[in-house]
Every structure is written in structure tokens, then in C-alpha cells.
Design a protein around this motif. Structure first.
Motif, short mmCIF file in Angstrom:
data_model
loop_
_atom_site.label_atom_id
_atom_site.label_comp_id
_atom_site.label_asym_id
_atom_site.label_seq_id
_atom_site.Cartn_x
_atom_site.Cartn_y
_atom_site.Cartn_z
N VAL A 73 1.24 -1.14 -0.01
CA VAL A 73 0.32 -0.07 -0.13
C VAL A 73 1.05 1.39 -0.54
N LEU A 74 1.06 1.74 -0.62
CA LEU A 74 1.46 3.68 -0.96
C LEU A 74 0.66 4.42 -0.49
N GLN A 75 -0.25 4.60 -1.03
CA GLN A 75 -1.02 5.18 -0.08
C GLN A 75 -2.68 5.15 0.50
N GLY A 76 -2.89 5.53 1.55
CA GLY A 76 -3.84 5.21 2.15
C GLY A 76 -4.23 4.03 2.83
N GLU A 77 -5.66 3.10 2.78
CA GLU A 77 -5.60 2.17 3.94
C GLU A 77 -6.79 1.46 2.83
N LEU A 78 -6.67 -0.02 3.14
CA LEU A 78 -7.03 -1.13 2.14
C LEU A 78 -7.84 -1.83 3.69
N GLU A 79 -8.67 -2.59 3.66
CA GLU A 79 -8.95 -4.08 4.35
C GLU A 79 -8.97 -5.04 3.43
N ILE A 80 -7.97 -6.08 3.68
CA ILE A 80 -7.74 -7.09 2.48
C ILE A 80 -8.42 -8.32 3.40
N GLY A 84 -11.04 -15.08 5.17
CA GLY A 84 -11.45 -15.34 6.29
C GLY A 84 -11.29 -14.27 7.49
N ALA A 85 -9.97 -13.92 7.25
CA ALA A 85 -9.14 -12.92 8.06
C ALA A 85 -9.26 -11.78 7.12
N ALA A 86 -9.78 -10.54 8.09
CA ALA A 86 -9.42 -8.74 7.55
C ALA A 86 -7.79 -8.11 8.26
N HIS A 87 -6.97 -8.25 7.70
CA HIS A 87 -5.95 -7.48 7.51
C HIS A 87 -6.60 -5.71 7.48
N ARG A 88 -6.56 -4.68 8.20
CA ARG A 88 -5.45 -3.49 7.72
C ARG A 88 -4.79 -3.33 7.22
N VAL A 89 -4.47 -2.49 5.85
CA VAL A 89 -3.05 -2.96 5.19
C VAL A 89 -2.65 -0.92 5.33
N HIS A 90 -1.75 -0.32 6.09
CA HIS A 90 -1.75 1.07 5.66
C HIS A 90 -0.62 1.56 5.38
N VAL A 105 -10.41 -7.16 -1.35
CA VAL A 105 -10.08 -5.63 -1.17
C VAL A 105 -11.28 -4.81 -0.90
N LYS A 106 -11.08 -3.31 -0.37
CA LYS A 106 -11.65 -2.74 0.22
C LYS A 106 -10.85 -1.90 0.42
#
Length: 122
Positions: A73-80, A84-90, A105-106
């Protein structure tokens, strides 16, 4: 017209300027699909490198890849969600996804990511 990803590396090294690539992507007249735009920067040697530009709420439906996927993730924040396991990737974080793992991906906010898929040996 986009340059074919397979033609970007002709046997010599190539420097890809990510801000320029994102600017070209943003200037395309085609509408975003599912809240994102993407372009494959390179494809060959069992590897794919692509960039994605997500609008807030944009995303990708669940899918899998036959190789190791790295999401930087270069900019922003994704929820991947991976299996079945959610990861917040900043921004400035990398998520590594094992081969075959189902994931979606969201974009929590407008985001940019660099994706690399390294296929398994045959």
C-alpha cells in the motif's frame, strides 16, 4: 493506447516511475470499474507487477492467484480479507498472501497499491 506489459522489459533493466504511471492511469478517459483503475506495468518471467488506484469504497471481489501475492500500500488504507481473516493494511505496509488463498480488497479511503504476483515453479 497502453504499452503492452510484456513489451516493457526487452532484456535490459527498466525503471518505472510510479508517480508518472499513476498520473497516466488517472488521465485515462475510461471510467473506473468497481471503484478502481489498474494497469499491469510488467508481465513475464513468471511475475506480474501492477498498480491500482482505488476510490473510497472501491475494491475487488474475492479471487485467488496461483502464486505468492504481495500488496504494497503506497497511499491510503485497504482492508484485505484473506481466507476469512481481515487485515487493515496502511500506507507503507506490505501484505504477503500465500498461493491459492482466497482474498478480496476494499479501500477504506482513496488508496494506491503496488501488486506483485510471483508464480509457482512449474
Amino acid at each position: 493506447m497502453r504499452e503492452r506489459a510484456e513489451e516493457r522489459l526487452d532484456g535490459s533493466a527498466a525503471v518505472l516511475n510510479l508517480p508518472e504511471e499513476f498520473a497516466k492511469l488517472a488521465s485515462e478517459i475510461d471510467a473506473a470499474v468497481a471503484g478502481h483503475r489498474q494497469i499491469t506495468l510488467f508481465k513475464g518471467y513468471k511475475s506480474t507487477v501492477a498498480i491500482f488506484d482505488f476510490e473510497r469504497g472501491g475494491g475487488m471481489r474475492e479471487h485467488s492467484a496461483p502464486g505468492v501475492v504481495t500488496v504494497h500500500v503506497l497511499q491510503g488504507e485497504l482492508e484485505i480479507d484473506v481466507a476469512g481473516a481481515a487485515h487493515r493494511v496502511h500506507a507503507q505496509n506490505i501484505l504477503v498472501i500465500p498461493p491459492g488463498a482466497r482474498h478480496d480488497v476494499k479501500a477504506i479511503e482513496p488508496s494506491q497499491m503496488l501488486l506483485t504476483v510471483s508464480l509457482l515453479k512449474e
